[in-house]
Design a protein around this motif. Structure first.
Motif, PDB file in Angstrom:
ATOM      1  N   THR A 236       0.817  -1.204   0.000  1.00 45.69           N
ATOM      2  CA  THR A 236       0.000   0.000   0.000  1.00 45.69           C
ATOM      3  C   THR A 236       0.856   1.260   0.000  1.00 45.69           C
ATOM      4  OG1 THR A 236      -1.635  -1.247   1.274  1.00 45.69           O
ATOM      5  CG2 THR A 236      -1.930   1.126   1.159  1.00 45.69           C
ATOM      6  N   VAL A 237       1.936   1.244   0.794  1.00 52.78           N
ATOM      7  CA  VAL A 237       2.846   2.398   0.799  1.00 52.78           C
ATOM      8  C   VAL A 237       3.431   2.619  -0.596  1.00 52.78           C
ATOM      9  CG1 VAL A 237       5.028   3.287   1.695  1.00 52.78           C
ATOM     10  CG2 VAL A 237       3.377   2.240   3.252  1.00 52.78           C
ATOM     11  N   LEU A 238       3.830   1.533  -1.276  1.00 55.35           N
ATOM     12  CA  LEU A 238       4.374   1.662  -2.628  1.00 55.35           C
ATOM     13  C   LEU A 238       3.354   2.262  -3.578  1.00 55.35           C
ATOM     14  CD1 LEU A 238       6.584   1.146  -4.707  1.00 55.35           C
ATOM     15  CD2 LEU A 238       5.719  -1.193  -4.954  1.00 55.35           C
ATOM     16  N   LEU A 239       2.082   1.879  -3.436  1.00 51.52           N
ATOM     17  CA  LEU A 239       1.032   2.406  -4.305  1.00 51.52           C
ATOM     18  C   LEU A 239       0.917   3.917  -4.179  1.00 51.52           C
ATOM     19  CD1 LEU A 239      -1.316   1.679  -6.256  1.00 51.52           C
ATOM     20  CD2 LEU A 239      -2.792   1.531  -4.236  1.00 51.52           C
ATOM     21  N   ALA A 240       1.116   4.454  -2.982  1.00 49.82           N
ATOM     22  CA  ALA A 240       1.036   5.900  -2.779  1.00 49.82           C
ATOM     23  C   ALA A 240       2.383   6.587  -3.011  1.00 49.82           C
ATOM     24  CB  ALA A 240       0.537   6.197  -1.367  1.00 49.82           C
ATOM     25  N   LEU A 241       3.475   5.871  -2.709  1.00 38.50           N
ATOM     26  CA  LEU A 241       4.796   6.485  -2.799  1.00 38.50           C
ATOM     27  C   LEU A 241       5.247   6.699  -4.236  1.00 38.50           C
ATOM     28  CD1 LEU A 241       7.386   7.409  -1.334  1.00 38.50           C
ATOM     29  CD2 LEU A 241       8.162   5.036  -1.390  1.00 38.50           C
ATOM     30  N   TYR A 242       5.004   5.716  -5.106  1.00 36.80           N
ATOM     31  CA  TYR A 242       5.484   5.812  -6.489  1.00 36.80           C
ATOM     32  C   TYR A 242       4.958   7.057  -7.208  1.00 36.80           C
ATOM     33  CZ  TYR A 242       6.029   4.715 -11.454  1.00 36.80           C
ATOM     34  OH  TYR A 242       6.317   4.772 -12.790  1.00 36.80           O
ATOM     35  N   PRO A 243       3.642   7.314  -7.238  1.00 35.30           N
ATOM     36  CA  PRO A 243       3.178   8.521  -7.925  1.00 35.30           C
ATOM     37  C   PRO A 243       3.650   9.802  -7.240  1.00 35.30           C
ATOM     38  CG  PRO A 243       1.372   7.480  -6.751  1.00 35.30           C
ATOM     39  CD  PRO A 243       2.510   6.518  -6.722  1.00 35.30           C
ATOM     40  N   VAL A 245       6.563  10.328  -5.675  1.00 36.78           N
ATOM     41  CA  VAL A 245       7.945  10.591  -6.073  1.00 36.78           C
ATOM     42  C   VAL A 245       8.020  11.019  -7.535  1.00 36.78           C
ATOM     43  CG1 VAL A 245      10.211   9.532  -6.388  1.00 36.78           C
ATOM     44  CG2 VAL A 245       8.884   9.041  -4.329  1.00 36.78           C
ATOM     45  N   MET A 246       7.253  10.363  -8.408  1.00 40.41           N
ATOM     46  CA  MET A 246       7.277  10.712  -9.834  1.00 40.41           C
ATOM     47  C   MET A 246       6.808  12.145 -10.064  1.00 40.41           C
ATOM     48  SD  MET A 246       8.554   8.406 -11.801  1.00 40.41           S
ATOM     49  CE  MET A 246       7.938   9.039 -13.371  1.00 40.41           C
ATOM     50  N   VAL A 247       5.687  12.519  -9.460  1.00 43.35           N
ATOM     51  CA  VAL A 247       5.155  13.872  -9.657  1.00 43.35           C
ATOM     52  C   VAL A 247       6.130  14.915  -9.112  1.00 43.35           C
ATOM     53  CG1 VAL A 247       3.318  15.470  -8.980  1.00 43.35           C
ATOM     54  CG2 VAL A 247       2.747  13.151  -9.719  1.00 43.35           C
ATOM     55  N   LEU A 248       6.709  14.648  -7.940  1.00 41.25           N
ATOM     56  CA  LEU A 248       7.662  15.598  -7.371  1.00 41.25           C
ATOM     57  C   LEU A 248       8.906  15.729  -8.254  1.00 41.25           C
ATOM     58  CD1 LEU A 248       7.473  14.771  -3.555  1.00 41.25           C
ATOM     59  CD2 LEU A 248       6.647  16.831  -4.697  1.00 41.25           C
ATOM     60  N   VAL A 272      11.222  15.503   2.240  1.00 47.71           N
ATOM     61  CA  VAL A 272      10.321  16.188   3.173  1.00 47.71           C
ATOM     62  C   VAL A 272       8.927  16.313   2.570  1.00 47.71           C
ATOM     63  CG1 VAL A 272       9.824  18.391   4.312  1.00 47.71           C
ATOM     64  CG2 VAL A 272      12.141  17.452   4.375  1.00 47.71           C
ATOM     65  N   LEU A 273       8.871  16.697   1.309  1.00 46.74           N
ATOM     66  CA  LEU A 273       7.574  16.862   0.645  1.00 46.74           C
ATOM     67  C   LEU A 273       6.856  15.523   0.482  1.00 46.74           C
ATOM     68  CD1 LEU A 273       8.520  19.486  -2.091  1.00 46.74           C
ATOM     69  CD2 LEU A 273       7.145  19.872  -0.044  1.00 46.74           C
ATOM     70  N   SER A 274       7.594  14.477   0.084  1.00 51.22           N
ATOM     71  CA  SER A 274       6.949  13.183  -0.163  1.00 51.22           C
ATOM     72  C   SER A 274       6.410  12.575   1.132  1.00 51.22           C
ATOM     73  CB  SER A 274       7.926  12.214  -0.841  1.00 51.22           C
ATOM     74  OG  SER A 274       9.044  11.957  -0.011  1.00 51.22           O
ATOM     75  N   VAL A 275       7.176  12.665   2.224  1.00 54.95           N
ATOM     76  CA  VAL A 275       6.693  12.138   3.501  1.00 54.95           C
ATOM     77  C   VAL A 275       5.464  12.908   3.975  1.00 54.95           C
ATOM     78  CG1 VAL A 275       7.255  11.887   5.950  1.00 54.95           C
ATOM     79  CG2 VAL A 275       8.913  11.192   4.213  1.00 54.95           C
ATOM     80  N   SER A 276       5.492  14.235   3.804  1.00 51.93           N
ATOM     81  CA  SER A 276       4.345  15.053   4.219  1.00 51.93           C
ATOM     82  C   SER A 276       3.101  14.711   3.413  1.00 51.93           C
ATOM     83  CB  SER A 276       4.685  16.539   4.061  1.00 51.93           C
ATOM     84  OG  SER A 276       5.805  16.895   4.858  1.00 51.93           O
ATOM     85  N   ILE A 277       3.272  14.568   2.101  1.00 54.55           N
ATOM     86  CA  ILE A 277       2.128  14.231   1.242  1.00 54.55           C
ATOM     87  C   ILE A 277       1.569  12.862   1.595  1.00 54.55           C
ATOM     88  CG2 ILE A 277       1.464  13.708  -1.144  1.00 54.55           C
ATOM     89  CD1 ILE A 277       3.498  15.879  -2.006  1.00 54.55           C
ATOM     90  N   LEU A 278       2.468  11.900   1.835  1.00 51.09           N
ATOM     91  CA  LEU A 278       2.007  10.558   2.194  1.00 51.09           C
ATOM     92  C   LEU A 278       1.242  10.565   3.519  1.00 51.09           C
ATOM     93  CD1 LEU A 278       5.057   8.280   1.305  1.00 51.09           C
ATOM     94  CD2 LEU A 278       2.820   8.247   0.233  1.00 51.09           C
ATOM     95  N   ALA A 321       1.771   2.817 -16.588  1.00 54.74           N
ATOM     96  CA  ALA A 321       1.327   3.175 -17.930  1.00 54.74           C
ATOM     97  C   ALA A 321       1.182   4.689 -18.073  1.00 54.74           C
ATOM     98  CB  ALA A 321      -0.012   2.488 -18.230  1.00 54.74           C
ATOM     99  N   VAL A 322       0.589   5.320 -17.060  1.00 59.32           N
ATOM    100  CA  VAL A 322       0.373   6.764 -17.119  1.00 59.32           C
ATOM    101  C   VAL A 322       1.712   7.508 -17.180  1.00 59.32           C
ATOM    102  CG1 VAL A 322      -0.419   8.769 -15.796  1.00 59.32           C
ATOM    103  CG2 VAL A 322      -1.876   6.752 -16.011  1.00 59.32           C
ATOM    104  N   PHE A 323       2.630   7.149 -16.299  1.00 55.67           N
ATOM    105  CA  PHE A 323       3.917   7.859 -16.285  1.00 55.67           C
ATOM    106  C   PHE A 323       4.770   7.460 -17.478  1.00 55.67           C
ATOM    107  CE2 PHE A 323       2.895   8.215 -11.683  1.00 55.67           C
ATOM    108  CZ  PHE A 323       2.876   9.608 -11.626  1.00 55.67           C
ATOM    109  N   GLY A 324       4.562   6.261 -18.009  1.00 50.57           N
ATOM    110  CA  GLY A 324       5.278   5.877 -19.221  1.00 50.57           C
ATOM    111  C   GLY A 324       4.903   6.760 -20.405  1.00 50.57           C
ATOM    112  N   LEU A 325       3.620   7.122 -20.456  1.00 47.07           N
ATOM    113  CA  LEU A 325       3.136   7.975 -21.553  1.00 47.07           C
ATOM    114  C   LEU A 325       3.475   9.451 -21.338  1.00 47.07           C
ATOM    115  CD1 LEU A 325      -0.382   6.353 -22.103  1.00 47.07           C
ATOM    116  CD2 LEU A 325       1.633   6.145 -23.585  1.00 47.07           C
ATOM    117  N   THR A 326       3.416   9.905 -20.082  1.00 48.86           N
ATOM    118  CA  THR A 326       3.599  11.339 -19.829  1.00 48.86           C
ATOM    119  C   THR A 326       5.045  11.741 -19.576  1.00 48.86           C
ATOM    120  OG1 THR A 326       3.162  10.976 -17.469  1.00 48.86           O
ATOM    121  CG2 THR A 326       1.289  11.539 -18.878  1.00 48.86           C
ATOM    122  N   ALA A 327       5.824  10.832 -18.978  1.00 42.53           N
ATOM    123  CA  ALA A 327       7.190  11.177 -18.621  1.00 42.53           C
ATOM    124  C   ALA A 327       8.220  10.578 -19.565  1.00 42.53           C
ATOM    125  CB  ALA A 327       7.486  10.721 -17.188  1.00 42.53           C
TER     126      ALA A 327
END
Length: 328
Positions: A236-243, A245-248, A272-278, A321-327
Motif C-alpha cells: 500500500t505504501v508503494l502504491l502511494a509512494l510511487y506517484p 515521487v514521480m510527480v515531485l 520532506v515533501l513526499s513524507v508530508s504528502i504521504l 502506464a500513465v507515467f510511461g506515456l507522460t514522462a
C-alpha cells in the motif's frame, strides 16, 4: 520531572484468551543476512497456511546492536500457535536454516494480553528462581511503578509461564518511541532495581520490537488491533509512494535543478515533501479506499485477500502506464 503516563498496567494470564504470540530472536552469521531474509519469508509463507494465523513481523537489528533479528508470529489461540511451533513443517524449516544461525534461535511465547499499535516494546524474558515467584511478581510491580515516571510509557504486561511451551516469565514494556524506551532501559533507576531483582531471577534477556509503518495504518479506536500485516503495508505504501515521487521529480525536482540547487539538498527537500504528502494526504485516502482489504476484521476471506491484492497490482500497472506515456 518526566511526564506521567496515564495508561493502566495489564496483567495477562495463560488461559489462551486474547490471542497468542511468539517472539523469536535469531543471531545471524555475518554475511548471511540476505539468505536469512529469504528463509524467513519462506517460513512466513508456510505459517500463513496454519489455522489461526493472524500476522508476522520481522525486525532487523538497530544501529550498533548485535546481528540479532527478531521475528514475531501472531495466532488467534495458544493451541493454534502451539500446533505451528511443534509442527514437523516448522522443524524442517529450522533444520534448513540452521547454517544461517550463530546459535539456536530463542523464543518467548506470550499467551493473552492486549494488542497495541504505534508502540515500541521491550520483551524481557526472566529465568525466575524456584520458590521466588511471588516475590518476583511483587518486584515487577515496583518496576512498573518506576516506569510510570518516564516519558512515553504506555503500559506493561506480565506473562506467566505456559506449561509445556514456555518456562520463563516474560514482561512486555511499551513506550511511544524508541528514544523513550532506551531512556528507561539505560536509566540509573532501572539499574538499581535490576540489582535488587537478581535475588528473584537468575538471568534475563531484553529484545526490542517496533513497527515500521504502523502510524500510516490507523483505522480508529474501534479497531485497536487494526494494523495490517507488513506485506500489505509495504504494497500500500508503494502504491502511494510511487506517484508521489514521480510527480515531485517532474515538478519540484526540475525547478530545483533549474535553480541550481545541489543534488543532496534537492533530495532532502523532495523527501520532506513526499513524507508530508504521504502522511497527511495520500495514505489516509488509500487506507479508506482499501479498508475492505487492509482492516483485519474485514479481510478474512480468501476472495477478499485476492481482490485487494489484485486492486493494488492493477494500480501499479495503471500508474506505470500513465507515467510511461507522460514522462517517457
Amino acid at each position: 520531572m518526566s511526564e506521567r503516563a496515564n495508561r493502566s498496567t495489564d496483567r495477562a494470564s495463560a488461559d489462551g484468551s486474547g490471542g497468542a504470540t511468539v517472539v523469536m530472536s535469531q543471531k545471524i552469521r555475518p554475511g548471511h543476512e540476505g539468505d536469512y531474509q529469504r528463509w524467513q519469508e519462506k517460513t512466513n509463507q508456510v505459517a500463513r497456511t496454519f489455522d489461526g494465523f493472524e500476522g508476522t513481523e520481522l525486525y532487523p537489528p538497530g544501529p550498533g546492536e548485535e546481528n540479532e533479528w527478531v521475528a514475531v508470529f501472531r495466532f488467534s489461540r495458544i493451541d493454534q500457535l502451539t500446533a505451528w511451533l511443534n509442527s514437523s513443517t516448522r522443524q524442517n524449516l529450522l533444520g534448513e536454516g540452521g547454517a544461517l544461525f550463530e546459535e539456536a534461535p530463542k523464543q518467548e511465547v506470550l499467551s493473552g494480553g492486549k494488542k497495541t499499535r504505534d508502540a515500541v516494546s521491550a520483551v524481557i524474558s526472566h529465568d525466575v528462581r524456584i520458590g521466588r515467584e511471588k516475590e518476583f511478581v511483587q518486584w515487577e510491580e515496583k518496576i512498573t511503578e518506576a516506569q510510570r515516571e518516564f516519558a512515553g510509557f504506555m503500559g506493561s504486561e506480565l506473562f506467566r509461564p505456559v506449561e509445556g511451551i514456555q518456562e520463563n516469565w516474560v514482561v512486555v514494556s511499551r513506550f511511544d518511541t524508541r528514544d523513550h524506551l532506551d531512556d528507561w532501559l539505560d536509566s540509573e533507576l532501572r539499574g538499581k532495581l535490576l540489582e535488587e531483582g537478581r535475588q528473584y531471577f537468575s538471568a534475563y534477556e531484553v529484545r526490542k520490537v517496533g513497527s515500521a509503518f504502523s502510524a500510516w495504518f490507523t483505522f480508529g479506536e474501534e479497531t485497536p488491533e487494526g494494523v495490517p500485516p507488513n506485506w500489505k503495508q509495504a504494497m500500500t505504501v508503494l502504491l502511494a509512494l510511487y506517484p508521489t515521487v514521480m510527480v515531485l521529480n517532474l515538478t519540484v525536482g526540475r525547478v530545483l535543478t533549474s535553480e541550481g540547487v545541489v543534488g543532496y539538498l534537492a533530495l532532502f527537500i523532495g523527501n520532506v515533501l513526499s513524507v508530508s504528502i504521504l502522511t497527511w494526504l495520500l495514505m489516509p485516502l488509500v487506507n479508506k479506499a482499501l479498508a475492505f482489504w487492509l482492516e483485519p476484521k474485514r479481510s478474512q476471506s480468501v476472495r477478499g485477500q485476492v481482490a485487494g491484492a489484485a486492486v493494488v497490482v492493477l494500480g501499479y500497472v495503471a500508474l506505470i502506464a500513465v507515467f510511461g506515456l507522460t514522462a517517457g
